[in-house]
Design an enzyme around this catalytic site. Structure first.
Site, PDB file in Angstrom:
ATOM      1  N   ASP A   1     -47.395  -0.439  -5.929  1.00  6.25           N
ATOM      2  CA  ASP A   1     -46.834   0.559  -5.017  1.00  6.25           C
ATOM      3  C   ASP A   1     -46.826   1.923  -5.707  1.00  6.25           C
ATOM      4  O   ASP A   1     -46.344   2.046  -6.829  1.00  6.25           O
ATOM      5  CB  ASP A   1     -45.395   0.141  -4.661  1.00  6.25           C
ATOM      6  CG  ASP A   1     -44.878   0.844  -3.419  1.00  6.25           C
ATOM      7  OD1 ASP A   1     -45.475   1.867  -3.032  1.00  6.25           O
ATOM      8  OD2 ASP A   1     -43.877   0.379  -2.852  1.00  6.25           O
TER       9      ASP A   1
ATOM     10  N   ASP B   1     -50.210   3.401   0.542  1.00  9.85           N
ATOM     11  CA  ASP B   1     -49.749   3.506  -0.845  1.00  9.85           C
ATOM     12  C   ASP B   1     -49.318   2.165  -1.444  1.00  9.85           C
ATOM     13  O   ASP B   1     -48.591   2.109  -2.420  1.00  9.85           O
ATOM     14  CB  ASP B   1     -48.573   4.494  -0.934  1.00  9.85           C
ATOM     15  CG  ASP B   1     -47.416   4.122  -0.020  1.00  9.85           C
ATOM     16  OD1 ASP B   1     -47.559   3.161   0.762  1.00  9.85           O
ATOM     17  OD2 ASP B   1     -46.373   4.789  -0.083  1.00  9.85           O
ATOM     18  N   GLU B   2     -49.806   1.066  -0.862  1.00  7.41           N
ATOM     19  CA  GLU B   2     -49.322  -0.257  -1.274  1.00  7.41           C
ATOM     20  C   GLU B   2     -50.453  -1.283  -1.243  1.00  7.41           C
ATOM     21  O   GLU B   2     -51.230  -1.319  -0.288  1.00  7.41           O
ATOM     22  CB  GLU B   2     -48.225  -0.674  -0.282  1.00  7.41           C
ATOM     23  CG  GLU B   2     -47.252  -1.663  -0.781  1.00  7.41           C
ATOM     24  CD  GLU B   2     -46.167  -1.954   0.264  1.00  7.41           C
ATOM     25  OE1 GLU B   2     -45.420  -2.888   0.025  1.00  7.41           O
ATOM     26  OE2 GLU B   2     -46.095  -1.261   1.295  1.00  7.41           O
TER      27      GLU B   2
END
Length: 394
Positions: free
Chosen positions: A11, A105-106
């Site tokens: 993350d 974003d993960e």
């Protein structure tokens, strides 16, 4: 005996804020809010320094500034976020065999079976360092035997840290955490569990599965498994659907701008609703036009990451204006949304105000319960349900 799994959850910390800080280092260490204007805007993302004051995403900016008056508000730069996400994805793509991009974003990475050749934890550490070195963005990861524990380990490792929960240590790691830390456990479920005196995951681990099933039905099994670190869900490889489109062939060629625009509005609404249901956003908009002689033209435009019609519809109308020679009647028209990635409604918060967010949520709720197109814009209604329109087929 099943082979041990090694699942890594990665993350990017405060992604939007971190990207802005790269371009403006004076923001480092300060309370930063990214999102809409102070009067009716909404927080899309915020720094850890702002979170300490109780600020969180989807909160009205006005309220956030009351909690944290010294915060710096930035409107947000979509192109930067898409580019940063693409850079990180490329690094992961080049280093690991199997990964899932679950949002901008993960990521989840499956390193199972690699222990014969590499130390999975060292590989994850090397990957993290490579991302930090090449992009300048802070990043955290958790490694465990399943996706849920890996994600919870990442949350404990933040900001800018790493944590490995070894096989057999899952329950001990989870026990002291609050039940609200379990991904997918909603506020109402937590409140119900609190009423039974269950506050920590350790309390949940001592509860009988039959009790949880009696109180929560099928969800009881999910709660029981997650509390005990059981999660066999697979990594879905990166590279699922990249675009979504629809097109219509007219029975007789159309030369009327208003009719064409109304058809486009209806199609765009349909696609945008589908994206929101699938929790996806698009960053490229395209139009397809086929003239009576079958000559076909397509035109596309990069847009900010979104699944909101009020951004998509004006873009589509502009593409029609530039792609269509208005003296020529059109036989077929189509819309395509591409460069899709998983992204919650959060990304749309950059442009949206409170009223608009509530409107979209209400529209999606009604359409989800009563079927698509139960509510739509007036322009979309003018052409009615397309299946009943005498001018169109397919």
């Amino acid at each position: 005996m099943d082979a041990k799994r090694h699942i890594v959850h990665i993350d990017l910390d405060s992604f939007f804020v971190s990207v802005e800080r790269k371009f403006n280092p004076s923001l480092i260490g300060k309370a930063v809010i990214i999102g809409g204007s102070a009067d009716r805007g909404v927080v899309a993302s915020c720094s850890y320094e702002a979170r300490k004051f109780g600020v969180h995403s989807a909160m009205p900016t006005r309220q956030a500034l009351k909690l944290c008056p010294h915060a710096i508000v930035i409107h947000g730069t979509h192109g930067r976020y898409s580019e940063a996400s693409r850079e990180v994805t490329q690094i992961i793509h080049n280093m690991v065999p199997l990964y899932q991009k679950s949002s901008v974003d993960e990521f989840y990475i499956d390193l199972s079976g690699m222990e014969r050749f590499h130390d999975p934890f060292k590989l994850a550490c090397d990957l993290r360092q490579k991302v930090i070195r090449e992009t300048g963005l802070p990043i955290s990861f958790g490694m465990a035997s399943g996706k849920t524990v890996a994600k919870m380990a990442t949350n404990q490792a933040k900001p800018n840290g790493q944590l490995w929960i070894k096989h057999g240590e899952e329950k001990a790691f989870l026990a002291p955490l609050n039940i609200g830390k379990i991904p997918g456990l909603g506020e109402s479920t937590c409140q119900k569990l609190y009423q039974y005196g269950i506050e920590k995951i350790g309390d949940l681990q001592r509860v009988n599965l039959k009790f949880l099933e009696a109180v929560f039905g099928k969800a009881g099994t999910y709660i029981y498994n997650r509390a005990n670190g059981i999660d066999d869900s697979e990594i879905i490889p990166h590279g699922d659907r990249k675009s979504i489109s629809t097109e219509t062939t007219f029975h007789s060629d159309v030369n009327d701008k208003r009719t064409l625009e109304n058809v486009l509005v209806s199609m765009t609404e349909e696609l945008a609703g589908k994206l929101r249901r699938e929790k996806k956003v698009s960053s490229c908009l395209a139009i397809k036009i086929r003239y009576a002689n079958f000559e076909t033209h397509t035109q596309q435009q990069k847009i900010s990451l979104t699944a909101a019609e009020h951004i998509l519809i004006p873009g589509i109308k502009n593409l029609l204006k530039s792609a269509w020679n208005q003296h020529r009647p059109i036989r077929l028209i189509g819309v395509r949304l591409s460069n899709l990635c998983t992204g919650s409604y959060q990304i749309n918060l950059f442009e949206d105000n409170e009223e608009r967010i509530k409107l979209y949520q209400a529209m999606d709720n009604i359409n989800f319960r009563f079927g698509d197109k139960t509510v739509c814009r007036a322009a979309g209604m003018e052409i009615g349900a397309r299946t009943f329109n005498p001018f169109m087929k397919g």
